[in-house]
Write a protein that holds these residues in place. Sequence first.
Motif: not given
Length: 147
Positions: A42-44, A58-62, A78-80
């Motif tokens: 589900p979307a945060m 983290c390499q990505s946004q988390v 969530d993450s991008d």
Amino acid sequence: MTASVNPFGISITADDIVENLGFFDSWEDRYRYIIDLGRELPAMPAELRSDERLVRGCQSQVWIDVSEEHERLQLSVDSDAFIVKGLLAVVLAALNNKSPADVLAFDINAYFEELGLMRHLSATRGNGLLAMVARIRDEAVKRSKPQ
């Protein structure tokens, strides 16, 4: 491992993830499965995507939000990046809706080893995955009741 209702709204366990990944012959197919798991999250809510919930390393946004209901940790993530959302889904299957003691007792490294996951992630992605787990475990420690 016991089944719990996970963020996908169905019963799925870490054992289910291990079994399902075992059906695929190639890591390309396994990655697709992991990404599909992430798409089911589900979307945060936007207000939870704050700096205090951002996981460093983290390499990505988390983002990880941990709350507690009925002495069980409720994780919102969530993450991008699609693959990272999938990795978060793999972690949630093992740790979401568990007591802090169960989170701390779960051998996440053995789980990742059984999945063959760390061998198939870049070093940066693997370190990020471990940082996500460390954040959840830190929250479990904060909420643990003395024995």
